[in-house]
Scaffold this motif. Structure first.
Motif, PDB file in Angstrom:
ATOM      1  N   ARG B  84       1.034  -1.234  -0.164  1.00  0.00           N
ATOM      2  CA  ARG B  84      -0.021  -0.003  -0.078  1.00  0.00           C
ATOM      3  C   ARG B  84       0.977   1.515   0.092  1.00  0.00           C
ATOM      4  N   GLY B  85       1.932   1.056   0.779  1.00  0.00           N
ATOM      5  CA  GLY B  85       2.869   2.602   0.755  1.00  0.00           C
ATOM      6  C   GLY B  85       3.207   3.115  -0.529  1.00  0.00           C
ATOM      7  N   LEU B  86       3.622   2.072  -1.099  1.00  0.00           N
ATOM      8  CA  LEU B  86       4.101   2.497  -2.722  1.00  0.00           C
ATOM      9  C   LEU B  86       3.030   3.220  -3.611  1.00  0.00           C
ATOM     10  N   ARG B  91       0.709   8.207  -6.024  1.00  0.00           N
ATOM     11  CA  ARG B  91      -0.520   8.922  -6.066  1.00  0.00           C
ATOM     12  C   ARG B  91       0.042  10.419  -5.632  1.00  0.00           C
ATOM     13  N   ARG B  92       0.714  10.504  -4.679  1.00  0.00           N
ATOM     14  CA  ARG B  92       1.103  11.906  -4.059  1.00  0.00           C
ATOM     15  C   ARG B  92       2.253  12.620  -5.463  1.00  0.00           C
ATOM     16  N   GLN B  93       2.859  11.721  -5.774  1.00  0.00           N
ATOM     17  CA  GLN B  93       3.839  12.117  -6.953  1.00  0.00           C
ATOM     18  C   GLN B  93       3.062  12.581  -8.131  1.00  0.00           C
TER      19      GLN B  93
END
Lengths: 266, 99
Positions: B84-86, B91-93
């Protein structure tokens, strides 16, 4: 200190023995001390190609078994004083010699000779392992056919795995007229597929059969196209920069006429 | 192919056929010569893919598969879980990329 070169191919019948005999004779013609080692135990042939089959007393197995000294088994060539043959045994099999024994033998021979040429048997089993055991360099012989190139590729892989670097390629029996009409792989095609250095190209030449019939390497005949190509190879091995000879030479009208009448030198 | 041959229904130069067949057979041969080849490749694949998802590397399979005129590297990699972290990070990027 001499150099040990193995002549190998994977596939049988592509011209390993003919190549060994001719290159060895070529090196001796230029004044080098040369020994040809037939490592095809059980199916020896280098002796007949060299025309020395009647002089064999001892063989390679006699040497490793200690029945005779190495010098006693070496057969001197008819034509050159510094050319010798160490014949294979005909009645034993490949397991009669081990890779370690072969390595020792090559070590001993290269103290005496400038060039030790080892004629390898076909295949990738012990006979092949023996042949490459003592060699620093390898010459791969192939013909422009799918099966021969495939086997050559396998051999190159095995030599690499053994840590023998930089084998060079001899393309044998190239038929220029077939290349020209697109029915035979060309030199560039094969270099591209196998990705190794080219040592030379031998054109198809009927004289090879005649020379084998007589037991006289084709390199001794200046009129033989294959003989001339072998001469170039033996000079390249000595470090000379010899260009590939043109292969599009059709026999001259006079030569064709001579052949027709049966007066040909070939 | 010249007209003469075409009329007689002969096929074209066979050299290209030879080269193509050799190319395919050598892909198989060269990989087959060293069984370690696919093992090393498999380990590298596991290392890279594990950064993105949890995979079942015990039942992972990497093979060569050949059809008439091509050879493919086929990897079957069972996924246990995607990290999930990735996903959040990528998405943030995307959001910070100026339009």
């Amino acid at each position: 200190m001499g150099e040990v070169i193995v002549v190998t191919s994977g596939k049988g019948g592509v011209g390993k023995t003919t190549t060994t005999a001719n290159i060895g004779t070529g090196l001796a013609m230029d004044g080098h001390k040369v020994v040809l080692v037939d490592s095809d135990i059980g199916l020896r042939n280098l002796d007949v190609v060299m025309g020395l089959e009647n002089r064999i007393v001892y063989d390679i197995v006699d040497v490793v078994d200690g029945f005779c000294r190495l010098k006693q088994a070496l057969i001197k060539d008819k034509r050159f004083d510094d050319l010798y043959l160490l014949p294979a045994a005909q009645t034993k099999d490949k397991t009669a010699v081990s890779p370690e024994q072969m390595k020792g033998l090559c070590e001993e021979l290269k103290q005496e000779f400038d060039y030790v040429l080892v004629d390898s048997p076909a295949g990738i089993e012990q006979g092949f392992r023996n042949a490459i055991a003592g060699a620093e360099k390898a010459i791969i012989v192939t013909t422009p056919e799918v099966a021969a190139v495939r086997d050559a590729d396998r051999i190159i892989g095995l030599l690499e795995a053994e840590g023998k670097e930089g084998p060079s390629l001899v393309i044998n029996r190239l038929r220029h007229h077939m290349v020209k009409r697109g029915d035979m792989m060309d030199i560039e095609d094969m270099i591209d597929i196998l990705a190794i250095d080219l040592l030379g190209v031998i054109p198809e030449d009927e004289y090879i059969v005649v020379s084998t019939n007589r037991g006289e390497p084709a390199i001794l005949n200046k009129n033989s196209l294959a003989g001339r190509a072998y001469r170039n190879i033996s000079r390249r091995i000595q470090g000379e920069d010899v260009p590939l000879m043109p292969l599009d030479t059709e026999p001259s009208l006079l030569e064709r006429l001579r052949r027709l009448m049966g007066f040909s030198s070939k | 192919m010249n007209l003469f041959n075409r009329v007689l229904g002969r096929e074209g130069p066979s050299k290209e056929v030879a080269k193509e067949r050799l190319r395919l057979v050598l892909v198989h041969d060269r990989v087959g010569v060293s069984p370690q080849f696919l093992e090393v490749l498999k380990e590298d694949l596991i290392r890279v893919i594990s950064q993105y998802m949890e995979i079942d590397d015990a039942s992972m399979r990497v093979d060569l598969s050949g059809s008439n005129n091509s050879v493919a590297l086929v990897a079957n990699i069972p996924i246990k879980r995607v990290k999930r972290g990735l996903i959040a990070k990528t998405r943030r990027q995307e959001e910070t990329v100026p339009r």
